[in-house]
Design an enzyme around this catalytic site. Structure first.
Site, PDB file in Angstrom:
ATOM      1  N   HIS A 123       0.966  -0.745  -0.271  1.00  0.00           N
ATOM      2  CA  HIS A 123      -0.142   0.455  -0.118  1.00  0.00           C
ATOM      3  C   HIS A 123       0.988   1.406   0.181  1.00  0.00           C
ATOM      4  CE1 HIS A 123      -3.154   2.720   1.972  1.00  0.00           C
ATOM      5  NE2 HIS A 123      -3.879   2.442   1.635  1.00  0.00           N
ATOM      6  N   ASP A 199       3.206  -4.111   7.894  1.00  0.00           N
ATOM      7  CA  ASP A 199       1.456  -3.175   7.918  1.00  0.00           C
ATOM      8  C   ASP A 199       0.789  -4.807   8.559  1.00  0.00           C
ATOM      9  OD1 ASP A 199      -0.794  -2.778   6.935  1.00  0.00           O
ATOM     10  OD2 ASP A 199       0.474  -1.669   5.164  1.00  0.00           O
ATOM     11  N   GLN A 202      -4.652  -5.291   6.907  1.00  0.00           N
ATOM     12  CA  GLN A 202      -5.181  -6.567   6.598  1.00  0.00           C
ATOM     13  C   GLN A 202      -5.354  -7.569   7.279  1.00  0.00           C
ATOM     14  OE1 GLN A 202      -8.369  -5.770   4.379  1.00  0.00           O
ATOM     15  NE2 GLN A 202      -7.380  -3.788   4.112  1.00  0.00           N
ATOM     16  N   LYS A 225     -10.785  -0.847  10.192  1.00  0.00           N
ATOM     17  CA  LYS A 225     -10.158  -1.574   9.309  1.00  0.00           C
ATOM     18  C   LYS A 225     -10.945  -2.799  10.859  1.00  0.00           C
ATOM     19  CE  LYS A 225      -7.386  -0.195   6.375  1.00  0.00           C
ATOM     20  NZ  LYS A 225      -8.277   0.213   4.464  1.00  0.00           N
ATOM     21  N   CYS A 365      -4.520   2.502  -3.422  1.00  0.00           N
ATOM     22  CA  CYS A 365      -3.320   3.009  -3.182  1.00  0.00           C
ATOM     23  C   CYS A 365      -2.162   1.842  -2.808  1.00  0.00           C
ATOM     24  CB  CYS A 365      -3.420   2.914  -1.626  1.00  0.00           C
ATOM     25  SG  CYS A 365      -4.364   4.936  -1.341  1.00  0.00           S
TER      26      CYS A 365
HETATM   27  C1  LIG Z   1      -2.704  -3.229   3.541  1.00  0.00           C
HETATM   28  C2  LIG Z   1      -3.353  -1.692   3.674  1.00  0.00           C
HETATM   29  N1  LIG Z   1      -1.574  -0.792   4.757  1.00  0.00           N
HETATM   30  C3  LIG Z   1      -1.712   0.628   4.892  1.00  0.00           C
HETATM   31  C4  LIG Z   1      -3.483   1.291   4.881  1.00  0.00           C
HETATM   32  C5  LIG Z   1      -3.759   2.762   5.574  1.00  0.00           C
HETATM   33  O1  LIG Z   1      -4.554   2.390   6.368  1.00  0.00           O
HETATM   34  P1  LIG Z   1      -4.692   3.889   6.811  1.00  0.00           P
HETATM   35  O2  LIG Z   1      -5.875   4.444   5.183  1.00  0.00           O
HETATM   36  O3  LIG Z   1      -6.336   3.203   8.049  1.00  0.00           O
HETATM   37  O4  LIG Z   1      -4.001   4.449   7.686  1.00  0.00           O
HETATM   38  C6  LIG Z   1      -4.526   0.560   3.753  1.00  0.00           C
HETATM   39  C7  LIG Z   1      -5.935   0.895   3.327  1.00  0.00           C
HETATM   40  O5  LIG Z   1      -6.738   0.596   3.083  1.00  0.00           O
HETATM   41  C8  LIG Z   1      -4.173  -0.575   3.674  1.00  0.00           C
HETATM   42  O6  LIG Z   1      -5.043  -2.051   2.583  1.00  0.00           O
END
Ligand SMILES: Cc1ncc(COP(=O)(O)O)c(C=O)c1O
Length: 413
Positions: A123, A199, A202, A225, A365
């Site tokens: 992401h 990270d 998910q 999430k 993203c």
């Molecule tokens: C794999 C992953 N990393 C990071 C993020 C970023 O999360 P946040 O926007 O809640 O900071 C997301 C959000 O969709 C994600 O799917």
């Protein structure tokens, strides 16, 4: 068979009980954000109705109550990811903030010629902070690529070297849906003296996480999430490493003593939590954790896999539908990105919305991944505890109907 009573669970989510475009809502955008159960909503409302006060600084009853609930939420999060101590659980705004804080730490550590290893499926929030840290320090950002729609472990082994100072990987890809072998990656990283960053945006909402077993050094995730409110998340870090890190933000709450020209910091975890924290949302995230724990994370994971095993072959059978990521349901989480031949994913998502089915479309993203896949965007259905097999059927039907609407050439293989 999974042990969840989905109809009972659905009763806790009043938002699901509505019509969209005259069709019952089928919410399949859970990778973007999840819905909130009554228990979380009530917790938020109760906090503001009964207990609202600033934390840590007050001695009056409401301040003590708010402080107690805020720190109790931290303990719930600690237990949820099996961290050793609440000192290792920092409240943040979400995954993005956590990863940015780590990239700041990286700026203190990295030297020209050092390397940061990420994967092509990351992401943007697990790419851009590292790009910035590398740009400022002269370090190099190195990518691991894919094999059969998932992380190429041989490439990972080749890319991690003694030059590597950080390895930062998604536990579960928000596009490919694959589950990355973090424990193995952490072992490789540590063999070369690098820090392992995960990270968990998910993964933490969908499966049992044990940071000690994974042996990751850091793990970032987002409350919204996992049934919690927006604007709250967690950065886990091993205590000895967080002690080495400088705070990223400065101000009230995080100080011990302040002199005219310098200041000293509070101990962990408060050293990192400058200013009035997001008290209500942290407490409500604690309520979300209670809810998930009550269902059982292993049950949640098993149920999502059951849904994927059910829906994936049906999607694969629709002519012209391409599914990204591993083709075997057993290697996936509940995220399924797809394209329909000849149809822009935004048109597909809009058409599905006419049928009441909420999916996301775009680059998710993850532009480097989307480029690597040779596409400009994709649609994505993502499942959670309140989705049913009927939701899966509705998705499949809506895709077929969409195809018929746009080209009238439906064929099932
Ligand atoms: C794999 C992953 N990393 C990071 C993020 C970023 O999360 P946040 O926007 O809640 O900071 C997301 C959000 O969709 C994600 O799917």
């Amino acid at each position: 068979m999974a042990k969840l009573d989905i109809q009972k669970i659905r009763q806790d989510f009043p938002i699901l009980d509505q019509y969209v475009n005259d069709e019952p809502l089928v919410y399949l955008d859970n990778a973007a954000t999840t819905q909130k159960p009554n228990q979380v909503l009530t917790c938020l409302s109760d906090y503001y109705h009964q207990d609202n006060a600033n934390v840590h600084r007050g001695v009056h009853t409401l301040a003590e109550r708010a402080t107690h609930e805020y720190e109790a939420a931290r303990e719930k999060l600690r237990a949820f990811i099996k961290a050793k101590s609440t000192k290792e659980v920092l409240f943040t705004r979400g995954t993005t903030t956590g990863l940015n804080w780590l990239a700041r730490f990286a700026e203190e550590v990295l030297q020209p010629g050092d390397e940061v290893v990420v994967s092509i499926m990351e992401h943007h929030s697990n790419i851009i902070p590292w790009q910035q840290a590398c740009r400022k320090t002269g370090a190099k950002l190195v990518y691991v690529y894919l094999k059969d729609g998932q992380l190429d472990m041989l490439d990972l082994e080749n890319k991690i070297s003694d030059k590597t100072k950080f390895v930062s990987l998604a536990h579960v890809s928000n596009v490919l849906g694959c589950i990355n072998p973090i424990k193995k990656a952490a072992l490789l990283a540590h063999q070369h003296g690098a820090y392992m960053v995960v990270d968990g945006a998910q993964s933490v909402p969908h499966m049992s996480i044990d940071v000690q077993d994974l042996d990751c050094d850091f793990l970032a995730f987002s409350g919204h999430k996992m049934l919690g409110p927006t604007g709250i998340g967690v950065l886990y870090g091993k205590e000895e490493l967080l002690n080495q890190m400088s705070p990223v933000e400065f101000g009230g709450e995080m100080i011990d003593f302040v002199y005219e020209q310098e200041a000293t910091w509070k101990e962990l975890p408060w050293k990192f939590e400058a200013g009035t924290p997001n008290i209500a949302d942290a407490i409500a995230l604690g309520a979300a954790v209670d809810y998930l724990e009550n269902l059982g994370m292993d049950n949640i994971h098993a149920y999502e896999q059951e849904l994927v095993r059910y829906v994936l072959p049906k999607l694969q059978a629709i002519e012209g539908v391409t599914i990204y990521g591993p083709q075997d349901a057993s290697e996936r989480s509940g995220v399924i990105a797809f394209n329909i031949a000849g149809l822009h994913p935004h048109d597909a998502a809009t058409a599905l919305d006419y049928e009441g089915v909420a999916v996301r479309a775009g680059h998710h993203c993850a532009q480097p991944l989307i480029n690597h896949l040779g596409i400009s965007s994709a649609a994505r259905a993502s499942f959670y505890i309140y989705n049913t097999k009927e939701d899966c059927d509705k998705l499949v039907e809506a895709i077929i109907k969409t195809k018929e609407f746009f080209n009238g050439t439906l064929k099932i293989r």
